[in-house]
Design an enzyme around this catalytic site. Structure first.
Site, PDB file in Angstrom:
ATOM      1  N   ASP A 115      -8.108  -3.811  -0.266  1.00  0.00           N
ATOM      2  CA  ASP A 115      -8.734  -2.878  -1.204  1.00  0.00           C
ATOM      3  C   ASP A 115     -10.115  -2.539  -0.716  1.00  0.00           C
ATOM      4  O   ASP A 115     -10.859  -3.424  -0.292  1.00  0.00           O
ATOM      5  CB  ASP A 115      -8.854  -3.529  -2.590  1.00  0.00           C
ATOM      6  CG  ASP A 115      -7.733  -3.083  -3.486  1.00  0.00           C
ATOM      7  OD1 ASP A 115      -7.479  -1.865  -3.527  1.00  0.00           O
ATOM      8  OD2 ASP A 115      -7.104  -3.936  -4.112  1.00  0.00           O
ATOM      9  N   HIS A 134      -2.317   5.862   6.209  1.00  0.00           N
ATOM     10  CA  HIS A 134      -3.476   5.786   7.125  1.00  0.00           C
ATOM     11  C   HIS A 134      -3.961   4.340   7.238  1.00  0.00           C
ATOM     12  O   HIS A 134      -4.316   3.863   8.310  1.00  0.00           O
ATOM     13  CB  HIS A 134      -4.629   6.662   6.620  1.00  0.00           C
ATOM     14  CG  HIS A 134      -4.294   8.107   6.574  1.00  0.00           C
ATOM     15  ND1 HIS A 134      -4.334   8.912   7.677  1.00  0.00           N
ATOM     16  CD2 HIS A 134      -3.901   8.903   5.545  1.00  0.00           C
ATOM     17  CE1 HIS A 134      -3.987  10.136   7.344  1.00  0.00           C
ATOM     18  NE2 HIS A 134      -3.705  10.159   6.049  1.00  0.00           N
ATOM     19  N   ARG A 152     -12.522  -2.105   7.022  1.00  0.00           N
ATOM     20  CA  ARG A 152     -11.137  -2.591   6.969  1.00  0.00           C
ATOM     21  C   ARG A 152     -10.828  -3.445   8.200  1.00  0.00           C
ATOM     22  O   ARG A 152     -10.252  -4.529   8.085  1.00  0.00           O
ATOM     23  CB  ARG A 152     -10.178  -1.392   6.906  1.00  0.00           C
ATOM     24  CG  ARG A 152      -8.701  -1.757   6.904  1.00  0.00           C
ATOM     25  CD  ARG A 152      -7.846  -0.605   6.431  1.00  0.00           C
ATOM     26  NE  ARG A 152      -8.294  -0.152   5.132  1.00  0.00           N
ATOM     27  CZ  ARG A 152      -9.016   0.963   4.929  1.00  0.00           C
ATOM     28  NH1 ARG A 152      -9.321   1.768   5.926  1.00  0.00           N
ATOM     29  NH2 ARG A 152      -9.435   1.273   3.718  1.00  0.00           N
ATOM     30  N   THR A 161       0.834  -1.206   0.000  1.00  0.00           N
ATOM     31  CA  THR A 161       0.000   0.000   0.000  1.00  0.00           C
ATOM     32  C   THR A 161       0.858   1.240   0.000  1.00  0.00           C
ATOM     33  O   THR A 161       1.996   1.214   0.473  1.00  0.00           O
ATOM     34  CB  THR A 161      -0.938   0.032   1.239  1.00  0.00           C
ATOM     35  OG1 THR A 161      -1.789   1.179   1.129  1.00  0.00           O
ATOM     36  CG2 THR A 161      -0.191   0.090   2.555  1.00  0.00           C
TER      37      THR A 161
HETATM   38  P1  ITT Z   1      -3.698   1.411  -1.710  1.00  0.00           P
HETATM   39  O1  ITT Z   1      -2.339   1.987  -1.990  1.00  0.00           O
HETATM   40  O2  ITT Z   1      -3.667   0.405  -0.603  1.00  0.00           O
HETATM   41  O3  ITT Z   1      -4.415   0.910  -2.946  1.00  0.00           O
HETATM   42  P2  ITT Z   1      -5.736   3.539  -1.658  1.00  0.00           P
HETATM   43  O4  ITT Z   1      -5.682   4.827  -0.908  1.00  0.00           O
HETATM   44  O5  ITT Z   1      -5.749   3.587  -3.144  1.00  0.00           O
HETATM   45  O6  ITT Z   1      -4.533   2.641  -1.092  1.00  0.00           O
HETATM   46  P3  ITT Z   1      -8.085   1.788  -1.696  1.00  0.00           P
HETATM   47  O7  ITT Z   1      -7.794   1.467  -3.104  1.00  0.00           O
HETATM   48  O8  ITT Z   1      -8.274   0.669  -0.744  1.00  0.00           O
HETATM   49  O9  ITT Z   1      -6.974   2.768  -1.089  1.00  0.00           O
HETATM   50  O10 ITT Z   1      -9.380   2.674  -1.545  1.00  0.00           O
HETATM   51  C1  ITT Z   1      -9.903   3.440  -2.609  1.00  0.00           C
HETATM   52  C2  ITT Z   1     -10.413   4.763  -2.120  1.00  0.00           C
HETATM   53  O11 ITT Z   1     -11.585   4.557  -1.331  1.00  0.00           O
HETATM   54  C3  ITT Z   1      -9.449   5.537  -1.233  1.00  0.00           C
HETATM   55  O12 ITT Z   1      -8.582   6.321  -2.000  1.00  0.00           O
HETATM   56  C4  ITT Z   1     -10.392   6.382  -0.403  1.00  0.00           C
HETATM   57  O13 ITT Z   1     -10.732   7.559  -1.094  1.00  0.00           O
HETATM   58  C5  ITT Z   1     -11.625   5.488  -0.283  1.00  0.00           C
HETATM   59  N1  ITT Z   1     -11.564   4.759   0.988  1.00  0.00           N
HETATM   60  C6  ITT Z   1     -11.245   3.450   1.182  1.00  0.00           C
HETATM   61  N2  ITT Z   1     -11.258   3.141   2.482  1.00  0.00           N
HETATM   62  C7  ITT Z   1     -11.590   4.265   3.139  1.00  0.00           C
HETATM   63  C8  ITT Z   1     -11.752   4.609   4.500  1.00  0.00           C
HETATM   64  O14 ITT Z   1     -11.535   3.723   5.471  1.00  0.00           O
HETATM   65  N3  ITT Z   1     -12.089   5.862   4.769  1.00  0.00           N
HETATM   66  C9  ITT Z   1     -12.297   6.775   3.817  1.00  0.00           C
HETATM   67  N4  ITT Z   1     -12.152   6.555   2.523  1.00  0.00           N
HETATM   68  C10 ITT Z   1     -11.788   5.311   2.179  1.00  0.00           C
END
Ligand code: ITT
Length: 191
Positions: free
Chosen positions: A67, A13, A171, A9
Site C-alpha cells: 500500500d 503497474h 515501492r 492488487t
Molecule cells: P491496490 O489494488 O494494490 O490497492 P492502488 O492503485 O489502489 O492498488 P495504492 O492503494 O497502493 O494503489 O496507492 C494509492 C494511490 O496512490 C494510487 O492509486 C496512486 O494514485 C498513488 N500511488 C501509489 N504509488 C504510486 C506510484 O508509485 N506512482 C504514482 N502514484 C502512486
C-alpha cells in the site's frame, strides 16, 4: 523453481514493478485481485496488515500486500492514505490546482509491504522524497507519476522505465526490505 506468492492488487503497474525485484529474491508473483479488504485508517501499516492477514486466513496461501500514498508537505501530508480516492476524484490536474501558487513543492511517497508466508509475517516500509512539478511530464507508470520527481533525479517517475523507477521508488525500497527480511526468516525456520 521460484516460490509463488500472491499479490493482492488490482493494479498491473504495481505488479510490473514488483516482479523483477521478487525474481531477484527467488519469488514469482501472481496477481490476485478481489481479495483485498481495505479498512479506513490514517495508518498505511494498519491498512496493509489487516488486508494481508484477512486474505491469508481465507486463502491459506503466501500473501503479498503493498500500500502506498503520496504525502504533500504544503497540504499537511494530504492525500496520504487517501491517495487512491483523491486520484480517482481529482486526478493529477486536481492536485496541481490545489498547489497553484504554492512555493513549497516538497512531497514524499511512502510504501508499506506486508508479506504473510507461513510462519513469517513481515512488514517493511520504503520512502522516496521529491517535488511536485508545476505541470505533468511523461506518460509511463500510473497515478501521480507524471508530477513526482525524486530529489536526486532529473525526471519524473512517468519519464522513467520500470528499471529506472525501481532505483528510486518507495515501492522498490519497501519490497526489497520485506523480501530480505523474509529470506532471513525462512532461513531461520528451515535451517
Ligand atoms: P491496490 O489494488 O494494490 O490497492 P492502488 O492503485 O489502489 O492498488 P495504492 O492503494 O497502493 O494503489 O496507492 C494509492 C494511490 O496512490 C494510487 O492509486 C496512486 O494514485 C498513488 N500511488 C501509489 N504509488 C504510486 C506510484 O508509485 N506512482 C504514482 N502514484 C502512486
Amino acid at each position: 523453481m521460484l516460490n509463488k506468492i500472491f499479490f493482492l492488487t488490482g493494479n498491473k503497474h504495481k505488479l510490473e514493478e514488483v516482479e523483477p525485484i521478487a525474481c531477484d529474491f527467488g519469488f514469482k508473483v501472481e496477481m490476485l485481485p478481489g481479495y483485498k479488504l481495505e479498512i479506513q485508517s490514517d495508518s498505511l501499516v494498519k491498512i496493509a496488515e489487516y488486508a494481508a492477514l484477512n486474505a491469508y486466513m481465507k486463502l491459506e496461501k503466501p500473501i503479498l500486500v503493498e500500500d502506498a500514498g503520496l504525502f504533500i508537505e504544503a497540504l499537511n501530508g494530504f492525500p496520504g492514505p487517501y491517495s487512491s480516492y483523491v486520484y480517482r476524484k481529482l486526478g493529477v490536474e486536481g492536485v496541481l490546482k490545489l498547489l497553484e501558487g504554492v512555493r513549497n513543492r516538497h512531497a514524499r511517497f511512502e510504501s508499506i509491504t506486508v508479506i504473510v508466508y507461513k510462519p513469517c509475517i513481515i512488514t517493511a516500509t520504503g520512502t522516496v522524497h521529491g517535488m511536485i512539478t508545476e505541470k505533468p511530464y511523461g506518460n509511463m507508470g500510473f497515478g501521480f507519476d507524471p508530477i513526482f520527481k525524486p530529489v536526486d533525479a532529473e525526471k519524473t517517475f512517468a519519464e522513467m522505465n520500470i528499471h529506472e523507477k525501481n532505483k528510486y521508488s518507495h515501492r522498490a525500497r519497501s519490497m526489497r526490505r520485506a523480501l530480505q527480511k523474509l529470506s532471513e526468516c525462512t532461513k531461520l525456520n528451515h535451517g
